[in-house]
Design an enzyme around this catalytic site. Structure first.
Site, PDB file in Angstrom:
ATOM      1  N   HIS A 153       0.823  -1.217   0.000  1.00  0.00           N
ATOM      2  CA  HIS A 153       0.000   0.000   0.000  1.00  0.00           C
ATOM      3  C   HIS A 153       0.857   1.268   0.000  1.00  0.00           C
ATOM      4  O   HIS A 153       0.354   2.357  -0.257  1.00  0.00           O
ATOM      5  CB  HIS A 153      -0.931  -0.006   1.222  1.00  0.00           C
ATOM      6  CG  HIS A 153      -2.250   0.669   0.965  1.00  0.00           C
ATOM      7  ND1 HIS A 153      -2.462   1.509  -0.102  1.00  0.00           N
ATOM      8  CD2 HIS A 153      -3.429   0.621   1.647  1.00  0.00           C
ATOM      9  CE1 HIS A 153      -3.704   1.961  -0.063  1.00  0.00           C
ATOM     10  NE2 HIS A 153      -4.314   1.432   0.988  1.00  0.00           N
ATOM     11  N   ASP A 163      -2.220   2.340  -4.526  1.00  0.00           N
ATOM     12  CA  ASP A 163      -3.457   2.757  -3.867  1.00  0.00           C
ATOM     13  C   ASP A 163      -4.538   1.715  -4.081  1.00  0.00           C
ATOM     14  O   ASP A 163      -4.468   0.891  -5.011  1.00  0.00           O
ATOM     15  CB  ASP A 163      -3.927   4.106  -4.429  1.00  0.00           C
ATOM     16  CG  ASP A 163      -2.989   5.243  -4.059  1.00  0.00           C
ATOM     17  OD1 ASP A 163      -2.352   5.160  -2.990  1.00  0.00           O
ATOM     18  OD2 ASP A 163      -2.886   6.211  -4.843  1.00  0.00           O
TER      19      ASP A 163
END
Length: 417
Positions: free
Chosen positions: A388, A392
């Site tokens: 992450h 995204d």
């Protein structure tokens, strides 16, 4: 003049190895380039060939011992003759002598845990068929022999049953033991972790500690690919001499999705994000020593047949224990197919420093709604684990949708849309 057998160099990051198995024994004749010993490192298992023809005069390091690069582990005498087995006046005594010699030498080269299990249960190594590499006896072979011995005894509490089917040998995880033989086994079997298994463990823990891991899921209707494969698999085999599998479709689908979402083909390098314009796809393959990830280089430049051929070549090297370190270096993205083992759903772990890994699962016929009608379709769950810090959530979901669209409409793979 004696010739030294030395541990070869195996890459800049590898400084030591473990003696996994001596293929030849002291006093045996060897030919030049014939495999002498197997070495296991934290990354790969490799075979060391004989530097010269002759007789293996001395073994300096036994299985399980750690050795350094360029360390002398044995001696070959090119001028000596191999030891001969003493003969006797009667055939029966000859056979007995040969059997005793075989038992003694075979018992000497067995892994300690296997040897202890054999000794504790009063088994004869010569009577156990080895399923390991070069016929080596594994722990599973001994457990099967114990089960057969128990089932053959009249006083056994259960009726005789066939031994469990053999599968790929595992030096670390013993298989299930029938209840009838449990009383003859120790309560625990303590086996040292191999260097490869230690490295796998460390890398998996590091991946969770050093990345912001997240997994997103989707489901794919495999009907179109299965129909296409059924229609053309024979012609494909005739034309390219390779089977048409699902992995080439998913490899092409992944490459298209990576081009659409470049962040998943990137990695963090220091304080920089490195976006890669090439597509080296790792394909997770299970082997005798554990799961390894060989790389299909420049997969975007390969045809379906070339992808299938390369995956098959690498998988065979893994299964034969001949995978090279160079086959596993690099990689920009990984595909792991747990479906071949029956997995329905999982969250794959990243292969650092990559930012994404796609997990495939088994194909199950399920009731789904298509055009407001309930129909039975062959469905597969797919999972994308990603870092992450780089990717995204919107990008991860978009990636999976692109893979789904390509698999459900394979003509997109040809048109690259």
């Amino acid at each position: 003049m004696s010739i030294e057998i030395k541990v070869p160099e195996m890459g800049e990051s590898i400084t030591e190895a473990t003696i996994a198995n001596w293929v030849k024994k002291e006093g045996e004749r060897v030919e030049q380039d014939e495999v002498l010993v197997e070495l296991e490192t934290d990354k790969v298992t490799m075979e060391v060939p004989a530097p010269s023809a002759g007789v293996l005069q001395k073994i300096n390091k036994k299985p399980g011992e750690t050795v350094k690069i360029k360390e002398v582990i044995g001696i070959i005498d090119p001028s000596a003759s191999a030891k001969s087995t003493p003969t006797s006046s009667t055939p029966s005594s000859t056979n007995t002598a040969q059997t005793n010699t075989t038992n003694a030498t075979q018992n000497d080269t067995l892994p300690p845990a296997v040897r202890k299990l054999i000794d504790d249960n009063g088994l004869n190594p010569a009577s156990i068929s080895g399923s390991g590499k070069n016929g080596q006896i594994t722990k599973e072979d001994v457990l099967n022999a114990i089960a057969n011995k128990q089932s053959a005894q009249p006083a056994a509490a259960v009726s005789a049953a066939p031994a469990p089917a053999k599968s790929a040998p595992s030096p670390e995880i013993p298989k299930a033991v029938p209840a009838a033989s449990r009383s003859n086994l120790p309560r625990e079997n303590v086996v040292p972790m191999t260097k490869l298994r230690q490295t796998i463990a460390n890398r998996l823990v590091a991946a969770q500690h050093n990345a912001a891991l997240l997994t997103t899921f989707n489901e794919v209707d495999m009907g179109a690919v299965m129909d296409l494969r059924a229609k053309y698999k024979d012609k494909f085999k005739d034309a390219h001499n390779i089977n048409l599998g699902f992995m080439s479709f998913f490899t092409k689908a992944v490459i298209g999705a990576l081009k659409f979402v470049p962040a998943i083909n990137a990695e963090i390098r220091g304080t920089d994000l490195v976006y890669k314009n090439y597509f080296d796809i790792g394909v997770a393959v299970g082997g005798p020593k554990g799961l390894v990830v060989p790389i299909v280089r420049d997969a975007d430049l390969l045809s379906f047949a070339q992808v299938e051929s390369e995956i098959a070549r690498l998988a065979n090297k893994v299964k034969d224990g001949k995978i090279d370190l160079s086959d596993m270096e690099g990689g920009t993205f990984t595909i792991s197919n747990g479906g071949i083992y029956g997995s329905m759903m999982s969250t794959p772990i990243l292969n650092p420093p990559q930012s994404g890994i796609l997990g495939l699962h088994n194909i199950v016929k399920r009731a789904v709604v298509v055009n407001d009608q309930i129909v039975i379709r062959p469905m597969m769950y797919v999972a994308l684990s990603y870092d992450h810090r780089v990717v995204d959530g919107k990008e991860a979901v978009t990636f999976l949708v692109k893979v789904k669209e390509a698999i459900e409409d394979p003509t997109r793979l040809l048109l690259e849309v």
